[in-house]
Design a protein around this motif. Structure first.
Motif, PDB file in Angstrom:
ATOM      1  N   GLU A  75       0.819  -1.218   0.000  1.00 17.53           N
ATOM      2  CA  GLU A  75       0.000   0.000   0.000  1.00 17.53           C
ATOM      3  C   GLU A  75       0.855   1.271   0.000  1.00 17.53           C
ATOM      4  OE1 GLU A  75      -2.888  -0.304   3.130  1.00 17.53           O
ATOM      5  OE2 GLU A  75      -4.064  -1.779   2.029  1.00 17.53           O
ATOM      6  N   VAL A  76       1.829   1.291  -0.872  1.00 16.38           N
ATOM      7  CA  VAL A  76       2.694   2.458  -1.046  1.00 16.38           C
ATOM      8  C   VAL A  76       2.147   3.277  -2.217  1.00 16.38           C
ATOM      9  CG1 VAL A  76       5.047   3.264  -1.494  1.00 16.38           C
ATOM     10  CG2 VAL A  76       4.666   1.135  -0.222  1.00 16.38           C
ATOM     11  N   THR A  77       1.977   4.582  -2.017  1.00 17.78           N
ATOM     12  CA  THR A  77       1.376   5.435  -3.035  1.00 17.78           C
ATOM     13  C   THR A  77       2.431   6.108  -3.909  1.00 17.78           C
ATOM     14  OG1 THR A  77       1.375   7.424  -1.658  1.00 17.78           O
ATOM     15  CG2 THR A  77      -0.525   5.932  -1.446  1.00 17.78           C
ATOM     16  N   ALA A  78       1.955   6.696  -5.002  1.00 22.27           N
ATOM     17  CA  ALA A  78       2.842   7.469  -5.875  1.00 22.27           C
ATOM     18  C   ALA A  78       3.441   8.643  -5.111  1.00 22.27           C
ATOM     19  CB  ALA A  78       2.073   7.961  -7.098  1.00 22.27           C
ATOM     20  N   GLY A  79       2.642   9.249  -4.249  1.00 26.66           N
ATOM     21  CA  GLY A  79       3.159  10.348  -3.430  1.00 26.66           C
ATOM     22  C   GLY A  79       4.262   9.899  -2.500  1.00 26.66           C
ATOM     23  N   ASP A  80       4.136   8.683  -1.957  1.00 26.48           N
ATOM     24  CA  ASP A  80       5.202   8.142  -1.096  1.00 26.48           C
ATOM     25  C   ASP A  80       6.505   8.010  -1.883  1.00 26.48           C
ATOM     26  OD1 ASP A  80       3.538   7.856   1.138  1.00 26.48           O
ATOM     27  OD2 ASP A  80       2.900   5.838   0.526  1.00 26.48           O
ATOM     28  N   ILE A  81       6.415   7.477  -3.113  1.00 30.40           N
ATOM     29  CA  ILE A  81       7.616   7.294  -3.924  1.00 30.40           C
ATOM     30  C   ILE A  81       8.268   8.646  -4.226  1.00 30.40           C
ATOM     31  CG2 ILE A  81       8.538   6.401  -6.090  1.00 30.40           C
ATOM     32  CD1 ILE A  81       7.530   4.241  -4.197  1.00 30.40           C
ATOM     33  N   ARG A  82       7.453   9.646  -4.545  1.00 32.82           N
ATOM     34  CA  ARG A  82       8.000  10.979  -4.814  1.00 32.82           C
ATOM     35  C   ARG A  82       8.622  11.566  -3.558  1.00 32.82           C
ATOM     36  NH1 ARG A  82       2.826  11.332  -7.940  1.00 32.82           N
ATOM     37  NH2 ARG A  82       3.449  11.003 -10.130  1.00 32.82           N
ATOM     38  N   ARG A  83       8.020  11.309  -2.411  1.00 28.97           N
ATOM     39  CA  ARG A  83       8.590  11.800  -1.148  1.00 28.97           C
ATOM     40  C   ARG A  83       9.928  11.126  -0.866  1.00 28.97           C
ATOM     41  NH1 ARG A  83       7.922   9.833   3.910  1.00 28.97           N
ATOM     42  NH2 ARG A  83       6.200   8.487   3.216  1.00 28.97           N
ATOM     43  N   PHE A  84      10.020   9.834  -1.163  1.00 29.29           N
ATOM     44  CA  PHE A  84      11.296   9.133  -1.001  1.00 29.29           C
ATOM     45  C   PHE A  84      12.372   9.777  -1.864  1.00 29.29           C
ATOM     46  CE2 PHE A  84       8.673   4.979  -0.378  1.00 29.29           C
ATOM     47  CZ  PHE A  84       8.240   5.434   0.857  1.00 29.29           C
ATOM     48  N   ALA A  85      12.001  10.118  -3.100  1.00 26.79           N
ATOM     49  CA  ALA A  85      12.964  10.769  -3.994  1.00 26.79           C
ATOM     50  C   ALA A  85      13.427  12.092  -3.402  1.00 26.79           C
ATOM     51  CB  ALA A  85      12.338  10.988  -5.365  1.00 26.79           C
ATOM     52  N   GLY A  86      12.508  12.836  -2.794  1.00 30.02           N
ATOM     53  CA  GLY A  86      12.875  14.107  -2.177  1.00 30.02           C
ATOM     54  C   GLY A  86      13.817  13.945  -0.996  1.00 30.02           C
ATOM     55  N   LEU A  87      13.798  12.750  -0.398  1.00 29.73           N
ATOM     56  CA  LEU A  87      14.683  12.472   0.740  1.00 29.73           C
ATOM     57  C   LEU A  87      16.016  11.863   0.308  1.00 29.73           C
ATOM     58  CD1 LEU A  87      12.035  10.970   3.204  1.00 29.73           C
ATOM     59  CD2 LEU A  87      13.131  13.229   3.350  1.00 29.73           C
ATOM     60  N   GLY A  88      16.206  11.741  -1.031  1.00 31.37           N
ATOM     61  CA  GLY A  88      17.488  11.233  -1.525  1.00 31.37           C
ATOM     62  C   GLY A  88      17.452   9.841  -2.098  1.00 31.37           C
TER      63      GLY A  88
ATOM     64  N   GLN B  13      16.658   1.231  -3.065  1.00 28.32           N
ATOM     65  CA  GLN B  13      16.611   2.117  -1.908  1.00 28.32           C
ATOM     66  C   GLN B  13      15.175   2.326  -1.451  1.00 28.32           C
ATOM     67  OE1 GLN B  13      19.047   5.386  -3.704  1.00 28.32           O
ATOM     68  NE2 GLN B  13      19.964   5.477  -1.670  1.00 28.32           N
ATOM     69  N   ALA B  14      14.249   2.354  -2.416  1.00 29.51           N
ATOM     70  CA  ALA B  14      12.847   2.568  -2.070  1.00 29.51           C
ATOM     71  C   ALA B  14      12.323   1.462  -1.157  1.00 29.51           C
ATOM     72  CB  ALA B  14      11.999   2.657  -3.335  1.00 29.51           C
ATOM     73  N   LYS B  15      12.873   0.275  -1.277  1.00 33.48           N
ATOM     74  CA  LYS B  15      12.487  -0.809  -0.368  1.00 33.48           C
ATOM     75  C   LYS B  15      12.769  -0.413   1.080  1.00 33.48           C
ATOM     76  CE  LYS B  15      13.343  -4.714  -3.527  1.00 33.48           C
ATOM     77  NZ  LYS B  15      14.122  -5.957  -3.715  1.00 33.48           N
ATOM     78  N   ALA B  16      13.943   0.172   1.296  1.00 29.99           N
ATOM     79  CA  ALA B  16      14.322   0.567   2.650  1.00 29.99           C
ATOM     80  C   ALA B  16      13.493   1.757   3.137  1.00 29.99           C
ATOM     81  CB  ALA B  16      15.805   0.915   2.693  1.00 29.99           C
ATOM     82  N   PHE B  17      13.136   2.641   2.218  1.00 31.55           N
ATOM     83  CA  PHE B  17      12.364   3.818   2.597  1.00 31.55           C
ATOM     84  C   PHE B  17      10.915   3.459   2.933  1.00 31.55           C
ATOM     85  CE2 PHE B  17      15.878   6.113   0.837  1.00 31.55           C
ATOM     86  CZ  PHE B  17      15.809   7.397   1.354  1.00 31.55           C
ATOM     87  N   GLY B  18      10.327   2.472   2.218  1.00 30.98           N
ATOM     88  CA  GLY B  18       8.906   2.231   2.456  1.00 30.98           C
ATOM     89  C   GLY B  18       8.370   0.878   2.060  1.00 30.98           C
ATOM     90  N   ARG B  19       9.250  -0.123   1.869  1.00 31.08           N
ATOM     91  CA  ARG B  19       8.865  -1.512   1.620  1.00 31.08           C
ATOM     92  C   ARG B  19       8.214  -1.757   0.265  1.00 31.08           C
ATOM     93  NH1 ARG B  19       9.201  -5.386   5.012  1.00 31.08           N
ATOM     94  NH2 ARG B  19       7.484  -6.500   4.023  1.00 31.08           N
ATOM     95  N   SER B  20       8.241  -0.824  -0.655  1.00 34.56           N
ATOM     96  CA  SER B  20       7.678  -1.115  -1.973  1.00 34.56           C
ATOM     97  C   SER B  20       8.465  -2.253  -2.618  1.00 34.56           C
ATOM     98  CB  SER B  20       7.734   0.127  -2.871  1.00 34.56           C
ATOM     99  OG  SER B  20       9.066   0.559  -3.057  1.00 34.56           O
ATOM    100  N   GLY B  21       7.754  -3.179  -3.243  1.00 32.94           N
ATOM    101  CA  GLY B  21       8.397  -4.314  -3.886  1.00 32.94           C
ATOM    102  C   GLY B  21       8.755  -5.457  -2.964  1.00 32.94           C
TER     103      GLY B  21
END
Length: 464
Positions: free
Chosen positions: A380-393, A399-407
């Motif tokens: 249940e990771v949203t497009a906004g979450d992914i964009r927020r992860f990008a804003g955090l580096g 890396q997105a897995k570590a930021f929010g478990r996507s995938g």
């Protein structure tokens, strides 16, 4: 344990064609396929389909009977219901079947894993009543069940095929909501000259459009702002055509905007992949014979780049010839002589692809969906979450897995991976090749401790 000259993973057009040609050349072939019968998605259940169902699905569907019949060769062992969960060293394949684990060792491996439908994340796509158009086709082929009162949404020839099949089945769709534009069609015209080499595909498309028009099916072309409404399930689809808002009430929505190679198995053994701008997806790095960047592993069919069933079958034969030459079953001269007409036929089969891919691009609103749209359904990771992860580096999907478990859910990124890569690339102003994709690790599919414990340790089956 099974020993074979060639292990083919997947029994779709490419896998069946390659297995038969390799067997004729004297190789012992082991086919591992998840399904209960050969055919893949395009020829699913073709051996058991009734005459009525065959008429609904069309002549292209029943052509699969020739390929399934070829699997009766004495040099082929076809294991149905075999779920591959690991590939090691380019020669060893671990799989489960009938509740037990098993291992196969081959001199060469051919990945014929086919394609997946491109994820189409739009607002409301996770509601009950919404599914991929290909899933509706599976219901029709496997069980003879057609979706009633459905709206088809997206772009691409598969929408027309499924819509015409629904018409023949007596349950026509309420409407087609199509996202391609006149501008896309104009851009595709630069490929028309080459596409005319594959004129049967163009004629087939025109016939389907005529069949839909004769059936009175409404087509809304150039749709934007697509949203699926509903509280507990799908109730309507809203969209815009230009400045005009539209709303169609329905209980079933079938989404589709193209297919992409199923690269999970190839990525799990670090085969290199490259971004294909024309097909808008990653494709494995293979030569004209299907050999990948792992010397003992070949890839054929839609898993190496989308070309369709006939192209996949031809590519499977070409790969089989090279594998036979590689294993010294035939000479280079014999390989070249046998492959000469196959390469020509393959070029003709693929000739219309640039035209089709340009005329029916993926829906831009699903490539860059609104922030509230769920991308990773498992977590249940949203497009906004992914964009927020990008804003955090966050620079890439791993890396997105570590930021929010996507995938990291049950599908292991099969249905969110491409979307995550594209959103991150756009957010970071990076290329898709630099952004990359998830690193795929075994098990490719779930495997239980009981299945591992039941794995035989001594018995060996020679595939000859």
């Amino acid at each position: 344990m099974y020993n074979a000259d060639l292990i083919v993973i997947g029994a779709g057009p490419a896998g069946m064609s390659a297995a038969h040609r390799a067997a004729e050349l004297g190789l012992g072939v082991l086919i591992l396929d998840e399904q209960p019968a050969a055919g893949g998605q395009i020829y699913r259940n073709v051996e058991r389909a009734s005459a009525v169902l065959s008429d609904i699905l069309g002549k292209d569907y029943t052509q699969g009977l020739t390929l399934t019949a070829g699997l009766q060769h004495k040099n082929i062992t076809h294991l149905k219901g075999a779920v591959v969960w690991q590939i090691e060293d380019g020669t060893r394949v671990a799989f489960t079947r009938n509740g037990a684990g098993a291992l196969a060792v081959g001199c060469r491996i051919l990945l014929a894993t086919g394609a997946l439908e491109r994820p189409m994340p739009v607002p409301g796509w996770t509601l009950p009543g919404v599914m991929a158009a290909g899933a509706a086709q599976i219901l029709l082929k496997q069980s003879g069940i057609a979706c009633k009162g459905a709206v088809l949404v997206g772009s691409g020839p598969l929408l027309y095929l499924i819509a015409t099949q629904m018409v023949r089945a007596g349950v026509p769709p309420l409407a087609l909501i199509e996202t391609q534009t006149t501008r896309d069609l104009v851009k595709s015209m630069r490929h028309l000259g080459e596409a005319l080499r594959g004129w049967p595909y163009l004629v087939k498309g025109l016939r389907m459009l005529w069949e839909l028009r004769r059936a009175g099916i409404a087509r809304h072309v150039g749709a934007t702002g697509i949203t699926i409404e509903g509280d507990q399930s799908a109730q309507a689809v809203t969209f815009d055509i230009g400045k005009t808002a539209h709303r169609i009430e329905c209980g079933t929505v079938l989404l589709h905007h193209g297919v992409v190679p199923n690269t999970q198995a190839a990525r799990s053994i670090d085969i290199a992949h490259l971004w294909d701008d024309t097909q808008n997806c990653f494709v494995p790095d293979c030569d004209a014979w299907g050999r990948s960047t792992v010397a003992t592993v070949y890839i054929s069919g839609d898993g190496a780049g989308i070309g369709g069933a006939k192209a996949a079958a031809i590519a499977g034969e070409i790969a089989a010839l090279e594998i036979a030459r590689d294993l010294e079953k035939i000479s280079t001269q014999d390989r070249d002589a046998a492959a000469r007409h196959l390469h020509k036929d393959l070029a003709i089969e693929r000739a219309a692809r640039p035209f089709i891919d340009t005329a029916y691009p993926p829906y831009a609103g699903a490539i860059a969906p609104p922030d509230e749209t769920i991308i990773c359904r498992c977590e249940e990771v949203t497009a906004g979450d992914i964009r927020r992860f990008a804003g955090l580096g966050c620079l890439g999907p791993n890396q997105a897995k570590a930021f929010g478990r996507s995938g990291m859910g049950p599908c292991q990124g099969r249905y969110c991976g491409l979307s995550v890569s594209q959103i991150l690339a756009a957010s970071n102003d990076m290329s898709l090749d630099d952004t990359g994709y998830y690193r795929i690790r075994p098990p490719l599919k779930p495997v239980t401790l009981g299945e591992l414990a039941a794995m035989p340790t001594t018995e060996t089956n020679e595939v000859k």
